[in-house]
Design a protein around this motif. Structure first.
Motif, PDB file in Angstrom:
ATOM      1  N   PRO A 137      96.950  30.878 -39.772  1.00 22.02           N
ATOM      2  CA  PRO A 137      98.362  31.260 -39.653  1.00 22.02           C
ATOM      3  C   PRO A 137      98.864  32.034 -40.875  1.00 22.02           C
ATOM      4  O   PRO A 137      98.533  31.680 -42.001  1.00 22.02           O
ATOM      5  N   GLY A 138      99.583  33.108 -40.631  1.00 19.10           N
ATOM      6  CA  GLY A 138     100.144  33.912 -41.715  1.00 19.10           C
ATOM      7  C   GLY A 138      99.277  35.104 -42.076  1.00 19.10           C
ATOM      8  O   GLY A 138      99.757  36.067 -42.657  1.00 19.10           O
ATOM      9  N   LYS A 139      97.986  35.058 -41.708  1.00 13.30           N
ATOM     10  CA  LYS A 139      97.074  36.137 -42.094  1.00 13.30           C
ATOM     11  C   LYS A 139      97.399  37.438 -41.356  1.00 13.30           C
ATOM     12  O   LYS A 139      97.353  38.513 -41.950  1.00 13.30           O
ATOM     13  N   LEU A 140      97.732  37.323 -40.067  1.00  9.89           N
ATOM     14  CA  LEU A 140      98.063  38.515 -39.288  1.00  9.89           C
ATOM     15  C   LEU A 140      99.229  39.275 -39.940  1.00  9.89           C
ATOM     16  O   LEU A 140      99.140  40.470 -40.196  1.00  9.89           O
ATOM     17  N   SER A 141     100.297  38.542 -40.271  1.00 10.55           N
ATOM     18  CA  SER A 141     101.452  39.180 -40.912  1.00 10.55           C
ATOM     19  C   SER A 141     101.096  39.682 -42.305  1.00 10.55           C
ATOM     20  O   SER A 141     101.499  40.781 -42.698  1.00 10.55           O
ATOM     21  N   PHE A 142     100.339  38.865 -43.050  1.00 10.35           N
ATOM     22  CA  PHE A 142      99.912  39.219 -44.407  1.00 10.35           C
ATOM     23  C   PHE A 142      99.168  40.559 -44.396  1.00 10.35           C
ATOM     24  O   PHE A 142      99.465  41.456 -45.177  1.00 10.35           O
ATOM     25  N   ASP A 143      98.198  40.683 -43.473  1.00  8.76           N
ATOM     26  CA  ASP A 143      97.413  41.916 -43.365  1.00  8.76           C
ATOM     27  C   ASP A 143      98.274  43.091 -42.913  1.00  8.76           C
ATOM     28  O   ASP A 143      98.216  44.169 -43.504  1.00  8.76           O
ATOM     29  N   VAL A 144      99.075  42.858 -41.870  1.00  8.46           N
ATOM     30  CA  VAL A 144      99.861  43.953 -41.292  1.00  8.46           C
ATOM     31  C   VAL A 144     100.852  44.543 -42.308  1.00  8.46           C
ATOM     32  O   VAL A 144     100.952  45.762 -42.431  1.00  8.46           O
ATOM     33  N   VAL A 145     101.546  43.682 -43.079  1.00  3.85           N
ATOM     34  CA  VAL A 145     102.510  44.255 -44.038  1.00  3.85           C
ATOM     35  C   VAL A 145     101.821  44.940 -45.219  1.00  3.85           C
ATOM     36  O   VAL A 145     102.442  45.706 -45.936  1.00  3.85           O
ATOM     37  N   ARG A 146     100.515  44.682 -45.392  1.00  3.24           N
ATOM     38  CA  ARG A 146      99.763  45.380 -46.439  1.00  3.24           C
ATOM     39  C   ARG A 146      98.998  46.578 -45.903  1.00  3.24           C
ATOM     40  O   ARG A 146      98.134  47.121 -46.565  1.00  3.24           O
ATOM     41  N   GLY A 147      99.249  46.936 -44.645  1.00  6.81           N
ATOM     42  CA  GLY A 147      98.675  48.160 -44.089  1.00  6.81           C
ATOM     43  C   GLY A 147      97.375  48.000 -43.324  1.00  6.81           C
ATOM     44  O   GLY A 147      96.774  48.986 -42.917  1.00  6.81           O
ATOM     45  N   ILE A 148      96.897  46.746 -43.144  1.00  6.41           N
ATOM     46  CA  ILE A 148      95.700  46.550 -42.324  1.00  6.41           C
ATOM     47  C   ILE A 148      96.167  46.323 -40.887  1.00  6.41           C
ATOM     48  O   ILE A 148      96.450  45.198 -40.484  1.00  6.41           O
ATOM     49  N   LYS A 149      96.283  47.447 -40.133  1.00  8.87           N
ATOM     50  CA  LYS A 149      96.883  47.329 -38.798  1.00  8.87           C
ATOM     51  C   LYS A 149      95.898  47.578 -37.674  1.00  8.87           C
ATOM     52  O   LYS A 149      96.049  47.048 -36.574  1.00  8.87           O
ATOM     53  N   ILE A 150      94.905  48.431 -37.943  1.00  5.56           N
ATOM     54  CA  ILE A 150      93.987  48.851 -36.879  1.00  5.56           C
ATOM     55  C   ILE A 150      93.295  47.684 -36.169  1.00  5.56           C
ATOM     56  O   ILE A 150      93.191  47.690 -34.955  1.00  5.56           O
ATOM     57  N   PRO A 151      92.807  46.642 -36.897  1.00  8.99           N
ATOM     58  CA  PRO A 151      92.069  45.595 -36.163  1.00  8.99           C
ATOM     59  C   PRO A 151      92.938  44.714 -35.273  1.00  8.99           C
ATOM     60  O   PRO A 151      92.407  43.958 -34.468  1.00  8.99           O
ATOM     61  N   GLN A 171     102.821  29.390 -45.042  1.00 10.29           N
ATOM     62  CA  GLN A 171     103.507  29.360 -46.333  1.00 10.29           C
ATOM     63  C   GLN A 171     102.510  29.637 -47.471  1.00 10.29           C
ATOM     64  O   GLN A 171     102.780  30.380 -48.399  1.00 10.29           O
ATOM     65  N   VAL A 172     101.321  29.037 -47.370  1.00  5.16           N
ATOM     66  CA  VAL A 172     100.273  29.234 -48.383  1.00  5.16           C
ATOM     67  C   VAL A 172      99.730  30.661 -48.309  1.00  5.16           C
ATOM     68  O   VAL A 172      99.583  31.337 -49.330  1.00  5.16           O
ATOM     69  N   LYS A 173      99.461  31.138 -47.066  1.00  3.79           N
ATOM     70  CA  LYS A 173      98.812  32.438 -46.909  1.00  3.79           C
ATOM     71  C   LYS A 173      99.789  33.598 -47.143  1.00  3.79           C
ATOM     72  O   LYS A 173      99.529  34.470 -47.961  1.00  3.79           O
ATOM     73  N   PHE A 174     100.909  33.571 -46.444  1.00  3.92           N
ATOM     74  CA  PHE A 174     101.796  34.730 -46.496  1.00  3.92           C
ATOM     75  C   PHE A 174     102.654  34.767 -47.753  1.00  3.92           C
ATOM     76  O   PHE A 174     102.797  35.798 -48.390  1.00  3.92           O
ATOM     77  N   TYR A 175     103.234  33.610 -48.099  1.00  2.00           N
ATOM     78  CA  TYR A 175     104.133  33.583 -49.261  1.00  2.00           C
ATOM     79  C   TYR A 175     103.422  33.105 -50.527  1.00  2.00           C
ATOM     80  O   TYR A 175     104.063  32.910 -51.558  1.00  2.00           O
ATOM     81  N   THR A 176     102.111  32.884 -50.421  1.00  2.00           N
ATOM     82  CA  THR A 176     101.255  32.421 -51.526  1.00  2.00           C
ATOM     83  C   THR A 176     101.875  31.261 -52.324  1.00  2.00           C
ATOM     84  O   THR A 176     101.861  31.254 -53.557  1.00  2.00           O
ATOM     85  N   SER A 177     102.392  30.261 -51.613  1.00  2.00           N
ATOM     86  CA  SER A 177     102.961  29.081 -52.277  1.00  2.00           C
ATOM     87  C   SER A 177     101.859  28.111 -52.690  1.00  2.00           C
ATOM     88  O   SER A 177     100.811  28.052 -52.055  1.00  2.00           O
ATOM     89  N   LYS A 178     102.135  27.341 -53.769  1.00  2.00           N
ATOM     90  CA  LYS A 178     101.242  26.234 -54.136  1.00  2.00           C
ATOM     91  C   LYS A 178     101.327  25.193 -53.038  1.00  2.00           C
ATOM     92  O   LYS A 178     102.341  25.095 -52.343  1.00  2.00           O
ATOM     93  N   TRP A 179     100.308  24.317 -52.920  1.00  2.00           N
ATOM     94  CA  TRP A 179     100.236  23.419 -51.758  1.00  2.00           C
ATOM     95  C   TRP A 179     101.454  22.517 -51.615  1.00  2.00           C
ATOM     96  O   TRP A 179     101.966  22.310 -50.530  1.00  2.00           O
ATOM     97  N   TRP A 180     101.964  21.983 -52.749  1.00  6.49           N
ATOM     98  CA  TRP A 180     103.090  21.047 -52.616  1.00  6.49           C
ATOM     99  C   TRP A 180     104.399  21.759 -52.309  1.00  6.49           C
ATOM    100  O   TRP A 180     105.247  21.267 -51.575  1.00  6.49           O
ATOM    101  N   ILE A 181     104.543  22.978 -52.839  1.00  8.65           N
ATOM    102  CA  ILE A 181     105.733  23.777 -52.486  1.00  8.65           C
ATOM    103  C   ILE A 181     105.665  24.163 -51.010  1.00  8.65           C
ATOM    104  O   ILE A 181     106.650  24.077 -50.278  1.00  8.65           O
ATOM    105  N   ALA A 182     104.452  24.526 -50.580  1.00  8.73           N
ATOM    106  CA  ALA A 182     104.244  24.891 -49.171  1.00  8.73           C
ATOM    107  C   ALA A 182     104.586  23.719 -48.259  1.00  8.73           C
ATOM    108  O   ALA A 182     105.205  23.903 -47.208  1.00  8.73           O
ATOM    109  N   ALA A 183     104.210  22.487 -48.696  1.00  7.96           N
ATOM    110  CA  ALA A 183     104.479  21.296 -47.876  1.00  7.96           C
ATOM    111  C   ALA A 183     105.989  21.073 -47.733  1.00  7.96           C
ATOM    112  O   ALA A 183     106.492  20.838 -46.627  1.00  7.96           O
ATOM    113  N   VAL A 184     106.709  21.178 -48.864  1.00  8.07           N
ATOM    114  CA  VAL A 184     108.165  20.981 -48.828  1.00  8.07           C
ATOM    115  C   VAL A 184     108.828  22.071 -47.978  1.00  8.07           C
ATOM    116  O   VAL A 184     109.648  21.795 -47.101  1.00  8.07           O
TER     117      VAL A 184
END
Ligand SMILES: [Zn+2]
Length: 292
Positions: free
Chosen positions: A73-87, A251-264
């Motif tokens: 989860p979050g990888k699709l958006s992470f890639d797309v906003v960084r320009g990896i759209k073709i796949p 939260q971890v993948k897209f917003y690169t949060s630390k695990w406990w921040i991501a949990a909250v």
């Protein structure tokens, strides 16, 4: 990675773009993006194959995208906003496909809300009850006549209006992950991905799975219908787990949060989402109420 068929295209050859007259080499015009036409593409066979492709997503983007949404989860958006759209399929398109599939299976009404539920189980129910009473009196119709008309109209509107949930949730995302450097459109992309996941997995797949479990129960002579009727016992806890899984990993993948921040933040986002669904139901009530 993407599979490649053996390519016999001559990439060195200079071509003139039929659209903008630019001279270039390669498969696409480097000024306007027009694709070089291969004479074989004009055959009826190719034409029909394109139609089939458009409907079945055989090009692999659809299966790859839904797998990515589920597995990371979050990888699709992470890639797309960084320009990896073709796949991939864009999260927006994925959402509309999911929305379309949700349309096809009217059995599962997670986002639809019957008049009964609007009048009894929402925070605003008391107020809505008064409005309904007044309308019935003015029109001189019975409650069941009104209910029938309401539910019919609301079901189709519920599906058309799902995009409202996406927009509302993108606001929650932008508040909880507020940053001066972030683009609002990025939160919107994540919101489309989240809603595609919610429809495809938390709604459609989960419901199909539970119905299958109940059917299996029949074969083994065990009554499992409580799974479908008492939602608090299994359905709601499963929805909670499915949703938190996505929100935490995203939260971890897209917003690169630390695990406990991501949990909250995942918990906050979950409560934000339930609030969004309530607001959506409230809007849905009024849109239905004023149009019938
Ligand atoms: Zn061109």
């Amino acid at each position: 990675m993407m599979k490649k068929r053996t390519d016999v295209f001559d990439y060195g050859q200079q071509r003139t773009c039929p659209t903008c007259s630019n001279i270039f080499s390669g498969k696409f015009c480097n000024r306007c993006g027009e694709k070089v036409i291969d004479q074989r593409e004009r055959s009826i066979r190719h034409f029909l194959a394109e139609i089939v492709n458009a409907f079945t997503f055989l090009d692999g983007k659809f299966p790859r995208s839904i797998k990515t949404v589920l597995v990371s989860p979050g990888k699709l958006s992470f890639d797309v906003v960084r320009g990896i759209k073709i796949p991939y399929m864009k999260p927006v398109s994925l959402f509309f496909v999911a929305n379309f599939l949700y349309f096809l299976f009217p059995l599962f009404e997670a986002f639809n809300t019957s008049l009964n539920s609007q009048l009894k189980y929402q925070q605003y129910s008391e107020w809505v009850q008064q409005l309904v009473d007044r309308k019935i009196e003015n029109r001189g119709i019975t409650f069941s006549e009104f209910e029938l008309r309401y539910n019919e109209s609301s079901t189709s509107k519920a599906k058309l209006m799902l995009v409202v949930v996406v927009f509302l949730f993108s606001i929650v995302l932008s508040v909880i992950n507020f940053s001066r450097n972030a683009y609002y459109a990025d939160h919107l992309t994540v919101s489309f991905e989240f809603m595609a996941y919610t429809l495809l997995f938390t709604t459609i797949s989960l419901s199909v799975l539970l119905v299958l479990v109940v059917r299996l129960g029949v074969i083994f002579e065990t009554d499992l219908t409580w799974i479908l009727y008492d939602e608090k016992l299994l359905l709601l806890p499963l929805i909670f787990v499915f949703t938190l899984y996505f929100l935490y990993r995203m939260q971890v993948k897209f917003y690169t949060s630390k695990w406990w921040i991501a949990a909250v933040k995942a918990l906050l986002l979950f409560f934000g989402f339930t609030l969004v669904v309530t607001v959506y139901r409230f809007i849905l009530f009024f849109v239905t109420f004023w149009t019938i």
